[in-house]
Scaffold this motif. Structure first.
Motif, mmCIF file in Angstrom:
data_model
loop_
_atom_site.group_PDB
_atom_site.id
_atom_site.type_symbol
_atom_site.label_atom_id
_atom_site.label_comp_id
_atom_site.label_asym_id
_atom_site.label_seq_id
_atom_site.Cartn_x
_atom_site.Cartn_y
_atom_site.Cartn_z
ATOM 1 N N THR A 155 0.821 -1.217 0.000
ATOM 2 C CA THR A 155 0.000 0.000 0.000
ATOM 3 C C THR A 155 0.850 1.261 0.000
ATOM 4 O O THR A 155 0.420 2.296 -0.511
ATOM 5 C CB THR A 155 -0.945 0.002 1.210
ATOM 6 N N ASP A 161 -3.066 4.171 -4.004
ATOM 7 C CA ASP A 161 -4.473 4.109 -4.409
ATOM 8 C C ASP A 161 -5.018 2.684 -4.380
ATOM 9 O O ASP A 161 -6.145 2.438 -4.817
ATOM 10 C CB ASP A 161 -4.663 4.712 -5.803
ATOM 11 N N SER A 162 -4.226 1.729 -3.879
ATOM 12 C CA SER A 162 -4.698 0.352 -3.799
ATOM 13 C C SER A 162 -5.661 0.197 -2.629
ATOM 14 O O SER A 162 -5.667 0.988 -1.691
ATOM 15 C CB SER A 162 -3.521 -0.612 -3.634
ATOM 16 N N GLN A 163 -6.472 -0.851 -2.711
ATOM 17 C CA GLN A 163 -7.436 -1.153 -1.652
ATOM 18 C C GLN A 163 -7.378 -2.649 -1.356
ATOM 19 O O GLN A 163 -8.353 -3.371 -1.523
ATOM 20 C CB GLN A 163 -8.855 -0.750 -2.074
ATOM 21 N N TYR A 195 -5.586 -5.175 -6.986
ATOM 22 C CA TYR A 195 -5.510 -3.790 -7.445
ATOM 23 C C TYR A 195 -5.956 -3.670 -8.903
ATOM 24 O O TYR A 195 -6.738 -2.786 -9.276
ATOM 25 C CB TYR A 195 -4.068 -3.303 -7.283
ATOM 26 N N ARG A 210 -8.952 -1.500 -11.085
ATOM 27 C CA ARG A 210 -8.621 -0.571 -12.163
ATOM 28 C C ARG A 210 -9.133 -1.040 -13.522
ATOM 29 O O ARG A 210 -9.458 -0.210 -14.385
ATOM 30 C CB ARG A 210 -7.091 -0.389 -12.233
ATOM 31 N N GLN A 251 0.768 2.305 -12.751
ATOM 32 C CA GLN A 251 -0.612 2.673 -12.454
ATOM 33 C C GLN A 251 -1.420 2.900 -13.730
ATOM 34 O O GLN A 251 -2.584 2.495 -13.819
ATOM 35 C CB GLN A 251 -0.659 3.921 -11.577
#
Length: 317
Positions: free
Chosen positions: A116, A121-123, A182, A186, A293
């Protein structure tokens, strides 16, 4: 990268005796982390003195059947026959598996923090995580439930030991699998489709391999390819041949079309999972001018025209 120990061998694992009070209990699991191993160890330990049919019956009735829903979620069907074939092999690594289980939660927490930090911006906590025996079916495994659904992630101590060895360094494996989570956020159309096109499946695995390399640049090629030394040694001519075959079935959504490139059990003209290596090489080339990303956001309708020229180039050497 964080290793279980500096030099962890089977002999060392055995010498620890691994009595219940010989090793401190595992750390409390993180939120969303379901550890099924304590429930497994109870019938496993109680049944060590029984003959094989009775041991299998006890494991089925006291562990696998009560946890059938979790195994269905993982896409794994457990039968007494499979348990019977697996059990003698697992007995030979059970001490090492117990050590890995006890270390797992702390490693999980550390590597989650590393991931992270690298991808803010990862969850990763969106994905429920399970720790369970896989009967050597997988080391780590995601089972997409479809768009809008949670993406459960499964880890298996027996599979990790079988495919990575007792001195396994889990940092690359965690990075690879968490990047899948991730990527699913996206690019959900390709990441969560149970029947992606061949080029989409190639990209999903190749980009995760590339991501693990970017997050752990000190890792060797063999480590990045999930400890597959034969795959890392694939000659360029073989990669070219495999790339040409990929182009022939580029858009196919037939799962059988992806098998020669992504399935661990494939036996044929190139090493199993050659698509991971081809996808890694493609991502390396595309990553020279595009961030990780941004590449993670390429989804259906945008991916093919970016990826195909790179695989065509690979097919020509």
């Amino acid at each position: 990268m964080l290793q279980l120990t500096a030099a962890w061998t089977l002999g060392q694992a055995s010498s620890l005796a691994l009595a219940q009070n010989a090793v401190p209990p595992a750390s409390a699991p993180a939120a969303g982390f379901a550890d099924l191993m304590p429930a497994f160890w109870k019938p496993y330990d109680k049944g060590r003195a029984l003959d094989s049919p009775q041991r299998v019956e006890r494991l089925m009735s006291e562990f696998f059947e009560p946890n059938a829903a979790a195994y269905r979620l993982a896409g794994l069907t457990v039968t007494p026959q499979r348990v019977r074939a697996w059990l003698p092999k697992f007995d030979g690594m059970s001490d090492a598996a117990r050590l890995l289980h006890r270390a797992f939660a702390a490693i999980y927490e550390t590597q989650q923090g590393h991931f992270t930090q690298a991808l803010p911006d990862s969850q990763v906590k969106v994905s429920p995580v399970w720790l369970m025996p896989s009967l050597f079916t997988f080391d780590a495994h995601l089972e997409p439930q479809g768009p809008g659904q949670p993406l459960p992630l499964f880890f298996a101590p027996d599979g990790i030991l079988r495919f990575h060895g007792v001195d396994a360094d889990l940092a690359v494996l965690f990075a690879h699998e968490w990047f899948h989570c991730y990527h699913a956020l996206r690019a959900p159309l390709i990441s969560l489709d149970p029947k992606p096109g061949v080029h989409e499946a190639l990209w999903v695995e190749g980009l995760a391999t590339y991501a693990s390399q970017q997050l752990h640049p000190e890792a060797t090629l063999t480590q990045v390819l999930l400890d597959d030394a034969a795959l890392a040694a694939t000659p360029p001519a073989v990669l070219q041949r495999a790339a040409r075959a990929m182009l022939d079935v580029w858009e196919s959504q037939d799962p059988a079309a992806s098998t020669p490139f992504l399935d661990m059990g494939y036996r044929g003209d190139w090493p199993p999972r050659v698509g991971y290596y081809a996808g890694l090489l493609a991502a390396q080339q595309l990553g020279q001018r595009t961030s990780l990303q941004v590449m993670a956001g390429w989804d259906r309708g945008d991916l093919s025209h970016r990826l195909r020229p790179v695989i065509e180039s690979l097919s020509k050497g």
